[in-house]
Design a protein around this motif. Structure first.
Motif, short mmCIF file in Angstrom:
data_model
loop_
_atom_site.label_atom_id
_atom_site.label_comp_id
_atom_site.label_asym_id
_atom_site.label_seq_id
_atom_site.Cartn_x
_atom_site.Cartn_y
_atom_site.Cartn_z
N GLY A 135 -23.83 -33.23 8.61
CA GLY A 135 -22.55 -33.69 8.75
C GLY A 135 -21.52 -33.20 7.57
O GLY A 135 -20.46 -33.16 7.85
N ARG A 136 -22.22 -32.30 6.53
CA ARG A 136 -21.62 -31.74 5.61
C ARG A 136 -22.39 -30.66 5.08
O ARG A 136 -23.54 -30.79 5.04
N LEU A 137 -21.90 -29.46 4.61
CA LEU A 137 -22.58 -28.44 4.10
C LEU A 137 -22.18 -28.12 2.78
O LEU A 137 -20.85 -27.89 2.51
N LEU A 138 -23.00 -28.02 1.86
CA LEU A 138 -22.59 -27.77 0.28
C LEU A 138 -23.49 -26.63 0.08
O LEU A 138 -24.66 -26.54 0.10
N LEU A 139 -22.72 -25.37 -0.09
CA LEU A 139 -23.51 -24.13 -0.41
C LEU A 139 -23.49 -24.15 -1.92
O LEU A 139 -22.81 -24.55 -3.02
N THR A 140 -24.85 -23.52 -2.34
CA THR A 140 -25.21 -23.31 -3.62
C THR A 140 -26.09 -22.29 -3.81
O THR A 140 -26.28 -21.23 -2.85
N HIS A 141 -26.62 -21.94 -4.93
CA HIS A 141 -27.39 -20.74 -5.29
C HIS A 141 -26.69 -19.35 -5.16
O HIS A 141 -27.13 -18.18 -4.93
N LEU A 142 -25.27 -19.43 -5.08
CA LEU A 142 -24.36 -18.10 -5.11
C LEU A 142 -24.79 -17.43 -6.24
O LEU A 142 -24.75 -18.00 -7.51
N VAL A 143 -25.04 -16.05 -6.33
CA VAL A 143 -25.14 -15.16 -7.36
C VAL A 143 -23.82 -14.65 -7.93
O VAL A 143 -23.05 -13.91 -7.32
N VAL A 144 -23.51 -15.58 -8.85
CA VAL A 144 -22.10 -15.23 -9.09
C VAL A 144 -21.42 -13.80 -9.70
O VAL A 144 -20.37 -13.21 -9.16
N ALA A 145 -22.58 -13.26 -10.31
CA ALA A 145 -22.02 -11.86 -10.93
C ALA A 145 -22.13 -10.84 -9.93
O ALA A 145 -21.27 -9.88 -10.23
N TRP A 146 -22.77 -11.00 -8.72
CA TRP A 146 -22.84 -9.91 -7.91
C TRP A 146 -22.06 -10.42 -6.73
O TRP A 146 -22.22 -9.62 -5.79
N GLY A 147 -21.80 -11.33 -6.57
CA GLY A 147 -21.23 -11.94 -4.93
C GLY A 147 -19.66 -12.02 -5.13
O GLY A 147 -18.88 -11.67 -5.92
N SER A 148 -19.21 -12.95 -3.82
CA SER A 148 -17.77 -13.20 -3.86
C SER A 148 -17.91 -14.54 -3.35
O SER A 148 -18.25 -14.84 -1.92
N GLU A 149 -17.41 -15.49 -3.83
CA GLU A 149 -17.58 -16.88 -3.31
C GLU A 149 -16.51 -17.03 -2.18
O GLU A 149 -16.92 -17.63 -1.33
N ALA A 150 -15.34 -16.50 -2.27
CA ALA A 150 -14.43 -16.36 -1.18
C ALA A 150 -15.03 -16.07 0.17
O ALA A 150 -14.73 -16.49 1.26
N ASN A 151 -15.68 -14.71 0.05
CA ASN A 151 -16.46 -14.14 0.91
C ASN A 151 -17.59 -15.03 1.69
O ASN A 151 -17.73 -15.16 2.93
N THR A 152 -18.29 -15.65 0.82
CA THR A 152 -19.39 -16.47 1.42
C THR A 152 -18.74 -17.70 1.91
O THR A 152 -19.10 -18.22 3.06
N VAL A 153 -17.60 -18.25 1.57
CA VAL A 153 -17.16 -19.34 2.13
C VAL A 153 -16.33 -19.17 3.42
O VAL A 153 -16.89 -19.87 4.61
N ALA A 154 -15.85 -18.05 3.47
CA ALA A 154 -15.34 -17.48 4.88
C ALA A 154 -16.54 -17.53 5.98
O ALA A 154 -16.23 -17.80 7.07
N ALA A 155 -17.29 -16.64 5.46
CA ALA A 155 -18.64 -16.26 6.55
C ALA A 155 -19.06 -17.60 7.02
O ALA A 155 -19.40 -17.93 7.94
N ALA A 156 -19.41 -18.64 5.84
CA ALA A 156 -20.05 -19.70 6.45
C ALA A 156 -19.07 -20.68 7.31
O ALA A 156 -19.47 -21.29 8.24
#
Ligand SMILES: [Zn+2]
Length: 248
Positions: free
Chosen positions: A208-229
């Motif tokens: 019903g709802r997706l909560l994304l976690t465990h992103l590796v902030v220093a190496w990643g891109s939250e915007a890219n991760t959200v867009a991909a999801a």
């Protein structure tokens, strides 16, 4: 039930969050799921030093367990203590690992924790019906499905795509899912999910709802991760923050 995020940084603490720790509460019972580096701080900020009634450790990587070693001091040496042993559900190596991390001369923290070895199956913890199964990560790791009064919260722990995760997440109201890796990179296999893979799992499981976690902030891109999801899952989704709280 209520989910409060105490820490959500992947692999090592980030500037805005400790490592993985999630407090799940129902009927006044508080289950702490993972107890990663730094989360003893946010436990005090968002819940209370003695809030947990039980702990579940999904696997023995340091970013999911280390503050359970620090917490030995809290239970053992409290001015109004020592406190009675706290139930800890964890992979079988947990007693030795936590004792080693704590630096215990006699090799035991079992005055502080009552350990129960995890294995795949369903069992009660307080008011929750808990189902755990092995997921796809290099060490013995359990994904978690928590049920209470018809509501379902699934937590992926750390995992690459796998059938066990799909089963655990099936029709969950809330799916708290790791998204450690960026899509489009040459990521190692059998370790973690990308945003797209988290979204695909959410869609296949019908959550019903997706909560994304465990992103590796220093190496990643939250915007890219959200867009991909969001490209793979059309339901509501967001990236969690330390201190965020959700009614499941
Ligand atoms: Zn891990």
């Amino acid at each position: 039930m209520r989910l409060t995020v105490l820490g959500c940084a992947g692999s090592f603490p980030g500037p805005e969050s400790p490592c993985s720790a999630y407090l799940v509460e129902a009927q006044g019972f508080r289950l702490l799921v993972d107890f990663g580096s730094g989360s003893l701080s946010t436990l005090q900020r968002y819940a209370g030093l003695h809030a947990p009634d039980a702990i579940l450790l999904t696997h023995l990587h340091c970013d999911h367990i280390l503050d359970a070693a620090s917490y030995v001091v809290v239970r053992r040496y409290a001015p109004d203590g020592p406190y009675p042993p706290l139930p800890v559900y964890a992979p079988p190596g947990a007693p030795d690992r936590l004792a080693t991390a704590y630096g215990q001369d006699d090799g035991s923290v079992e005055d502080v924790y009552q350990f129960y070895g995890l294995r795949p199956g369903t069992f009660p913890i307080g008011p929750f019906t808990v189902t755990v199964d092995r997921v796809n990560h290099p060490v013995e790791t359990y994904g978690v499905r928590l049920e209470h009064e018809g509501r379902v919260l699934c937590y992926s722990s750390d995992t690459a795509p796998c059938d066990a995760l799909l089963r655990l997440a099936q029709d969950a109201d809330v799916f708290l899912c790791e998204a450690s890796y960026l899509d489009g990179m040459d990521n190692p296999p059998d370790l973690h999910l990308t945003g797209r893979e988290a979204g695909e799992t959410a869609t296949k499981a019908g959550v019903g709802r997706l909560l994304l976690t465990h992103l590796v902030v220093a190496w990643g891109s939250e915007a890219n991760t959200v867009a991909a999801a969001a490209g793979a899952y059309t339901g509501p989704l967001e990236v969690v923050r330390a201190g965020a709280s959700y009614e499941v």
